[in-house]
Design a protein around this motif. Structure first.
Motif, PDB file in Angstrom:
ATOM      1  N   MET A  14      25.666 -73.481  33.080  1.00 36.42           N
ATOM      2  CA  MET A  14      24.492 -72.643  32.878  1.00 36.42           C
ATOM      3  C   MET A  14      23.941 -72.146  34.212  1.00 36.42           C
ATOM      4  O   MET A  14      23.392 -71.048  34.269  1.00 36.42           O
ATOM      5  N   SER A  15      24.096 -72.918  35.254  1.00 40.91           N
ATOM      6  CA  SER A  15      23.578 -72.503  36.557  1.00 40.91           C
ATOM      7  C   SER A  15      24.378 -71.326  37.121  1.00 40.91           C
ATOM      8  O   SER A  15      23.858 -70.553  37.930  1.00 40.91           O
ATOM      9  N   VAL A  16      25.640 -71.179  36.681  1.00 41.96           N
ATOM     10  CA  VAL A  16      26.453 -70.054  37.135  1.00 41.96           C
ATOM     11  C   VAL A  16      25.862 -68.737  36.636  1.00 41.96           C
ATOM     12  O   VAL A  16      25.879 -67.721  37.347  1.00 41.96           O
ATOM     13  N   ILE A  17      25.322 -68.730  35.442  1.00 46.28           N
ATOM     14  CA  ILE A  17      24.705 -67.523  34.892  1.00 46.28           C
ATOM     15  C   ILE A  17      23.512 -67.107  35.742  1.00 46.28           C
ATOM     16  O   ILE A  17      23.324 -65.914  36.028  1.00 46.28           O
ATOM     17  N   ILE A  66      23.063 -67.742  38.919  1.00 46.70           N
ATOM     18  CA  ILE A  66      23.587 -67.261  40.193  1.00 46.70           C
ATOM     19  C   ILE A  66      24.123 -65.837  40.036  1.00 46.70           C
ATOM     20  O   ILE A  66      23.826 -64.956  40.845  1.00 46.70           O
ATOM     21  N   LEU A  67      24.922 -65.605  38.986  1.00 48.34           N
ATOM     22  CA  LEU A  67      25.472 -64.268  38.759  1.00 48.34           C
ATOM     23  C   LEU A  67      24.378 -63.244  38.473  1.00 48.34           C
ATOM     24  O   LEU A  67      24.458 -62.092  38.917  1.00 48.34           O
ATOM     25  N   LEU A  68      23.382 -63.633  37.736  1.00 50.99           N
ATOM     26  CA  LEU A  68      22.268 -62.738  37.444  1.00 50.99           C
ATOM     27  C   LEU A  68      21.518 -62.378  38.718  1.00 50.99           C
ATOM     28  O   LEU A  68      21.185 -61.203  38.945  1.00 50.99           O
ATOM     29  N   THR A  69      21.272 -63.341  39.569  1.00 49.40           N
ATOM     30  CA  THR A  69      20.576 -63.099  40.828  1.00 49.40           C
ATOM     31  C   THR A  69      21.393 -62.187  41.741  1.00 49.40           C
ATOM     32  O   THR A  69      20.865 -61.230  42.320  1.00 49.40           O
TER      33      THR A  69
END
Length: 61
Positions: free
Chosen positions: A1-4, A6-9
């Motif tokens: 979930m933390s990858v989402i 990071i990608l969003l940012t």
């Protein structure tokens, strides 16, 4: 979930960067068309005159 997150940012940062670059290009005149006005008189387009009320009426007398 933390990858989402990071990608969003990262995608928001890239989007803002492209928008800033676009604004700088517009303000510097990158998209101004300097060629078309110089050759516009060479085009042979006829002007279409709008019809007035009197030219629409026909003489029936």
């Amino acid at each position: 979930m933390s990858v989402i997150y990071i990608l969003l940012t990262v995608s928001v940062i890239v989007g803002v960067a492209f928008f800033i670059v676009f604004l700088v290009a517009v303000k510097s005149g990158q998209y101004d068309d300097g060629y078309t006005p110089s050759v516009r008189m060479l085009f042979e387009d006829e002007l279409v005159k709008p019809q007035t009320e009197q030219s629409k009426k026909t003489k029936t007398d």
